[in-house]
Write a protein that holds these residues in place. Structure first.
Motif, short mmCIF file in Angstrom:
data_model
loop_
_atom_site.label_atom_id
_atom_site.label_comp_id
_atom_site.label_asym_id
_atom_site.label_seq_id
_atom_site.Cartn_x
_atom_site.Cartn_y
_atom_site.Cartn_z
N LEU A 208 0.85 -1.19 0.00
CA LEU A 208 0.00 0.00 0.00
C LEU A 208 0.88 1.24 0.00
O LEU A 208 1.88 1.32 0.73
CB LEU A 208 -0.90 0.00 1.23
CG LEU A 208 -1.85 1.20 1.39
CD1 LEU A 208 -2.87 1.23 0.27
CD2 LEU A 208 -2.56 1.15 2.76
N GLY A 209 0.53 2.22 -0.80
CA GLY A 209 1.31 3.44 -0.89
C GLY A 209 1.35 4.19 0.44
O GLY A 209 0.42 4.12 1.25
N ALA A 210 2.44 4.92 0.65
CA ALA A 210 2.61 5.63 1.91
C ALA A 210 1.54 6.69 2.12
O ALA A 210 1.06 6.88 3.25
CB ALA A 210 4.00 6.28 1.94
N ILE A 211 1.15 7.39 1.07
CA ILE A 211 0.19 8.48 1.23
C ILE A 211 -1.21 7.97 1.60
O ILE A 211 -1.79 8.44 2.59
CB ILE A 211 0.16 9.36 -0.03
CG1 ILE A 211 1.49 10.09 -0.17
CG2 ILE A 211 -0.99 10.36 0.03
CD1 ILE A 211 1.65 10.87 -1.46
N PRO A 212 -1.80 6.99 0.87
CA PRO A 212 -3.10 6.48 1.32
C PRO A 212 -3.03 5.80 2.68
O PRO A 212 -3.97 5.87 3.48
CB PRO A 212 -3.50 5.49 0.22
CG PRO A 212 -2.26 5.17 -0.52
CD PRO A 212 -1.41 6.40 -0.42
N ALA A 213 -1.90 5.14 2.99
CA ALA A 213 -1.75 4.51 4.31
C ALA A 213 -1.77 5.56 5.40
O ALA A 213 -2.43 5.39 6.44
CB ALA A 213 -0.45 3.71 4.35
N PHE A 214 -1.04 6.66 5.18
CA PHE A 214 -1.00 7.72 6.19
C PHE A 214 -2.37 8.31 6.43
O PHE A 214 -2.82 8.42 7.58
CB PHE A 214 -0.03 8.82 5.76
CG PHE A 214 -0.14 10.06 6.63
CD1 PHE A 214 0.51 10.12 7.84
CD2 PHE A 214 -0.92 11.14 6.22
CE1 PHE A 214 0.38 11.24 8.67
CE2 PHE A 214 -1.04 12.26 7.03
CZ PHE A 214 -0.38 12.32 8.25
N TRP A 215 -3.08 8.70 5.37
CA TRP A 215 -4.35 9.38 5.56
C TRP A 215 -5.42 8.45 6.11
O TRP A 215 -6.30 8.89 6.86
CB TRP A 215 -4.80 10.05 4.26
CG TRP A 215 -4.05 11.31 3.97
CD1 TRP A 215 -3.20 11.56 2.93
CD2 TRP A 215 -4.07 12.51 4.76
NE1 TRP A 215 -2.70 12.84 3.02
CE2 TRP A 215 -3.21 13.45 4.13
CE3 TRP A 215 -4.71 12.88 5.93
CZ2 TRP A 215 -3.00 14.72 4.64
CZ3 TRP A 215 -4.50 14.15 6.44
CH2 TRP A 215 -3.65 15.06 5.80
N THR A 216 -5.37 7.17 5.76
CA THR A 216 -6.31 6.22 6.35
C THR A 216 -6.09 6.14 7.85
O THR A 216 -7.04 6.19 8.65
CB THR A 216 -6.15 4.83 5.72
OG1 THR A 216 -6.37 4.91 4.32
CG2 THR A 216 -7.15 3.85 6.32
N ALA A 217 -4.83 5.99 8.26
CA ALA A 217 -4.52 5.93 9.69
C ALA A 217 -4.88 7.24 10.37
O ALA A 217 -5.38 7.25 11.51
CB ALA A 217 -3.04 5.61 9.88
N TYR A 218 -4.65 8.36 9.70
CA TYR A 218 -4.93 9.67 10.29
C TYR A 218 -6.42 9.82 10.60
O TYR A 218 -6.80 10.33 11.66
CB TYR A 218 -4.48 10.77 9.33
CG TYR A 218 -4.36 12.14 9.97
CD1 TYR A 218 -3.14 12.58 10.49
CD2 TYR A 218 -5.45 13.00 10.05
CE1 TYR A 218 -3.02 13.83 11.07
CE2 TYR A 218 -5.34 14.25 10.63
CZ TYR A 218 -4.12 14.66 11.14
OH TYR A 218 -4.01 15.90 11.73
N VAL A 219 -7.27 9.39 9.67
CA VAL A 219 -8.71 9.45 9.90
C VAL A 219 -9.10 8.60 11.10
O VAL A 219 -9.90 9.00 11.96
CB VAL A 219 -9.49 9.01 8.65
CG1 VAL A 219 -10.98 8.85 8.96
CG2 VAL A 219 -9.31 10.00 7.52
N LEU A 220 -8.52 7.41 11.20
CA LEU A 220 -8.89 6.46 12.24
C LEU A 220 -8.41 6.87 13.63
O LEU A 220 -8.96 6.40 14.64
CB LEU A 220 -8.36 5.07 11.89
CG LEU A 220 -9.04 4.40 10.69
CD1 LEU A 220 -8.29 3.13 10.31
CD2 LEU A 220 -10.51 4.09 11.01
N THR A 221 -7.39 7.73 13.71
CA THR A 221 -6.96 8.18 15.03
C THR A 221 -8.07 8.93 15.75
O THR A 221 -8.14 8.90 16.99
CB THR A 221 -5.72 9.09 14.96
OG1 THR A 221 -6.02 10.24 14.14
CG2 THR A 221 -4.51 8.36 14.41
N ARG A 222 -8.92 9.60 14.99
CA ARG A 222 -9.97 10.40 15.63
C ARG A 222 -10.96 9.52 16.40
O ARG A 222 -11.15 9.72 17.61
CB ARG A 222 -10.69 11.26 14.58
CG ARG A 222 -11.89 12.01 15.12
CD ARG A 222 -11.50 12.89 16.28
NE ARG A 222 -12.65 13.61 16.82
CZ ARG A 222 -12.61 14.38 17.88
NH1 ARG A 222 -11.48 14.54 18.52
NH2 ARG A 222 -13.69 15.00 18.31
N PRO A 223 -11.64 8.55 15.76
CA PRO A 223 -12.56 7.74 16.55
C PRO A 223 -11.86 6.87 17.59
O PRO A 223 -12.45 6.55 18.62
CB PRO A 223 -13.28 6.89 15.49
CG PRO A 223 -12.37 6.87 14.32
CD PRO A 223 -11.69 8.21 14.33
#
Length: 275
Positions: A208-223
């Motif tokens: 998985l590319g670094a950019i989609p991996a980062f933003w997916t994880a970033y969204v999930l940190t909130r909930p």
């Protein structure tokens, strides 16, 4: 797969991983290097923003909620102005802005549900569409979604618009699982803890590319952060009921306590190598 010497700065740091060539310098980027400590502080800010918003609206300013939301909007605006005026990444300014995005983003998501009566499933889908729209606009304008290219005002604007959307989306998604789906706060936290590991593992092992991996994880940190903080502070949905004010203070102290370590870590990452 590229050998270590050919891995880009985005690939090597987007999830807190470094290549064999050593530290990566982000130059004039207005955002911090992404390491394990970054993720810890990010999760703490999400939880602190969740419980502080609840404390302000439900307890401290229960009869003056519009005024409280307006005041939070003004503080957020001042924080973002300070962030945009900085010529480089300044740790205190940056993380105060993130914390205020967390507080205000929680307020907006709660107002959409409580005041307007919008179901969490609808608001989650709407905020997801908003986030997707910001990503499309950002990529169309800049041809990249990398956080390591935040070196212009326009890119910084896209970055903070994305951050705002992720906080609103994450708030709605966390409340959706905890309340609408009746999982409760602690099971919701466990669910998102498992979910946040998926992009990291997919980045490491599945290409998985670094950019989609980062933003997916970033969204999930909130909930994730919000569910844990709500479980500790709220007496509802299986929570411990320790108090949203107390948990907000405790998590804020933890954030402030970790910032010097993050600053030292950033200093080592940006220092020129001598060997």
């Amino acid at each position: 797969m590229n050998p270590p010497s050919q891995i880009s700065s985005t690939d090597s740091v987007a999830l807190g991983f470094r290549s064999a060539t050593g530290a990566v310098v982000s130059g004039l980027s207005k955002v911090p290097e992404v390491t394990a400590l970054f993720w810890i502080i990010k999760i703490l800010t999400t939880g602190m923003g969740e419980t502080l918003s609840d404390y302000l609206l439900v307890h401290l300013f229960r009869t003056m909620q519009p005024a409280a939301i307006g005041a939070a909007a003004l503080v957020l605006t001042a924080a973002l102005i300070a962030q945009f005026r900085c010529r480089r990444y300044v740790i205190g300014v940056y993380w105060f802005a993130v914390a205020m995005v967390s507080v205000f983003g929680t307020m907006i998501a709660d107002v959409v549900h409580v005041a307007l009566g919008v179901p969490y499933v609808v608001s989650t889908l709407v905020f997801a569409a908003v986030l997707a729209g910001v990503f499309v606009w950002w990529y169309a304008a800049e041809k990249t979604l990398s956080i390591h290219t935040i070196t212009t005002r326009r890119r910084e604007g896209f970055y903070w618009a994305t951050v705002m959307a992720t906080f609103a989306l994450g708030t709605s998604a966390g409340d959706l699982t905890a309340t609408t789906l009746h999982l409760g706060y602690l099971p919701s936290g466990a669910l998102f803890a498992v979910a946040i590991a998926v992009p990291a593992l997919a980045y490491r092992w599945a290409g998985l590319g670094a950019i989609p991996a980062f933003w997916t994880a970033y969204v999930l940190t909130r909930p994730l952060g919000a569910s844990i903080a709500d479980w500790m502070g709220s007496p509802n949905h299986g929570g411990l009921g320790l108090g949203t004010g107390l948990i907000s203070l405790a998590w804020a102290v933890a954030i402030v306590g970790l910032l010097p370590a993050l600053s030292r870590q950033s200093g080592r990452a940006s220092a020129p190598r001598t060997s």
